[in-house]
Design an enzyme around this catalytic site. Structure first.
Site, mmCIF file in Angstrom:
data_model
loop_
_atom_site.group_PDB
_atom_site.id
_atom_site.type_symbol
_atom_site.label_atom_id
_atom_site.label_comp_id
_atom_site.label_asym_id
_atom_site.label_seq_id
_atom_site.Cartn_x
_atom_site.Cartn_y
_atom_site.Cartn_z
ATOM 1 N N ASN A 112 10.350 32.321 50.040
ATOM 2 C CA ASN A 112 9.690 31.792 48.845
ATOM 3 C C ASN A 112 10.380 32.369 47.608
ATOM 4 O OD1 ASN A 112 7.537 30.642 47.206
ATOM 5 N ND2 ASN A 112 6.667 32.703 47.049
ATOM 6 N N HIS A 114 9.495 33.349 43.735
ATOM 7 C CA HIS A 114 8.302 33.602 42.924
ATOM 8 C C HIS A 114 8.736 34.146 41.558
ATOM 9 C CE1 HIS A 114 4.148 34.582 42.065
ATOM 10 N NE2 HIS A 114 4.571 35.733 41.591
ATOM 11 N N SER A 141 11.710 36.815 42.107
ATOM 12 C CA SER A 141 11.931 37.462 43.401
ATOM 13 C C SER A 141 12.017 36.405 44.487
ATOM 14 C CB SER A 141 10.756 38.394 43.744
ATOM 15 O OG SER A 141 10.515 39.331 42.716
ATOM 16 N N ASP A 150 2.526 36.055 48.337
ATOM 17 C CA ASP A 150 3.644 36.644 47.589
ATOM 18 C C ASP A 150 3.889 38.102 47.990
ATOM 19 O OD1 ASP A 150 3.950 34.212 46.186
ATOM 20 O OD2 ASP A 150 2.426 34.819 44.733
HETATM 21 C C1 GAR Z 1 9.830 28.261 39.694
HETATM 22 O O1 GAR Z 1 9.745 28.985 38.510
HETATM 23 C C2 GAR Z 1 9.331 29.079 40.860
HETATM 24 O O2 GAR Z 1 9.638 30.442 40.771
HETATM 25 C C3 GAR Z 1 7.844 28.864 40.744
HETATM 26 O O3 GAR Z 1 7.682 27.525 40.395
HETATM 27 C C4 GAR Z 1 8.836 27.093 39.664
HETATM 28 C C5 GAR Z 1 9.371 25.866 40.352
HETATM 29 O O4 GAR Z 1 10.296 25.208 39.528
HETATM 30 N N1 GAR Z 1 7.158 29.186 41.947
HETATM 31 C C6 GAR Z 1 5.912 29.628 41.983
HETATM 32 O O5 GAR Z 1 5.250 29.823 40.990
HETATM 33 C C7 GAR Z 1 5.381 29.881 43.374
HETATM 34 N N2 GAR Z 1 4.175 30.642 43.291
HETATM 35 P P1 GAR Z 1 11.084 23.945 40.083
HETATM 36 O O6 GAR Z 1 10.046 22.984 40.669
HETATM 37 O O7 GAR Z 1 11.783 23.367 38.912
HETATM 38 O O8 GAR Z 1 12.036 24.428 41.144
#
Ligand code: GAR
Length: 223
Positions: A112, A114, A141, A150
């Site tokens: 994942n 995060h 991370s 997480d």
């Molecule tokens: C990213 O910032 C990722 O780290 C976060 O969602 C965004 C996805 O962006 N993930 C989380 O918050 C998971 N808990 P994207 O759809 O443009 O790849």
């Protein structure tokens, strides 16, 4: 998975899919030895699904409300993913908590990304929380997924400085390109069979990592 073969990767997205796009672009550039076997989403309208279609990748959209329970949805999702025989499942902006029993057989084969310097700020609103705490730095991370939200073993992090006047949106936007490079770099190590989870420990080139790898500013490789 066998050495020398491209790593078979399934990606789960809930929205924009810019991290997925980074994987597609690196694959297309010939710098990331993966085969994208499936992009799946819990949101039929996710932009990530459109990116996958445009790249000729198989897609799957399942609506959670069509299932009686959260676990029933997760079981169906993971059964459908398993049919594509991925070596690795990547949660790239997948905004659901997954059932522990469904995850268990995938331990070591699911990661994942995060948007925080875990163990700081698991869960939502990470940019707001880093700003509210007055942190000097923020980051992203990548970790192996366990039943703890997480909370699984950390692989690597990318760090950025928090600047005066930063807003949650500005911080998220500035972090995003670092997230893209971080995710690609982590999957690169897994695809080259250099990094794996063994008995709960992240191993790089056969040695347990004493702490998460750190992506240097501007770097595209972790090790
Ligand atoms: C990213 O910032 C990722 O780290 C976060 O969602 C965004 C996805 O962006 N993930 C989380 O918050 C998971 N808990 P994207 O759809 O443009 O790849």
């Amino acid at each position: 998975m066998s050495a020398g073969q491209p790593l078979r990767v399934a990606v789960l997205v809930s929205g924009r899919g810019s991290n997925l796009q980074a994987l597609i672009d690196a694959r297309d550039a010939g710098t990331l030895p993966i085969e994208l076997v499936l992009v799946a989403s819990d949101k039929v309208a996710a932009q990530g699904l459109r990116r996958a279609e445009a790249a000729g990748i198989a897609t799957l959209a399942l609506a959670p409300r069509s299932y009686p329970t959260r676990a029933a949805f997760d079981r169906e999702l993971f059964a459908r993913i398993a049919a594509h025989a991925p070596d690795l499942i990547v949660l790239a902006g997948f905004m659901r908590i997954l059932d522990g029993a469904v995850l268990a057989p995938w331990q070591g084969r699911i990661i994942n990304i995060h948007p925080s310097l875990l163990p700081k700020y698991p869960g939502l609103h990470t940019h707001e929380r880093a700003l509210a705490a007055g942190d000097a730095e923020h980051g992203s991370s990548v970790h192996f997924v366990t039943a703890e939200l997480d909370g699984g073993p950390l692989i690597a992090q990318a760090r950025i400085a928090i600047e005066s006047g930063d807003t949650p949106d500005a911080l998220a936007q500035r972090l995003l390109p670092h997230e893209h490079r971080l995710l690609v770099a982590c999957i690169d190590l897994i695809a080259r069979r250099r990094l794996a989870l063994r008995e709960g420990r992240v191993m790089l080139d056969g040695q347990a990592l004493p702490h998460p790898l750190q992506l240097a500013a501007g770097a595209t490789r972790l090790a």
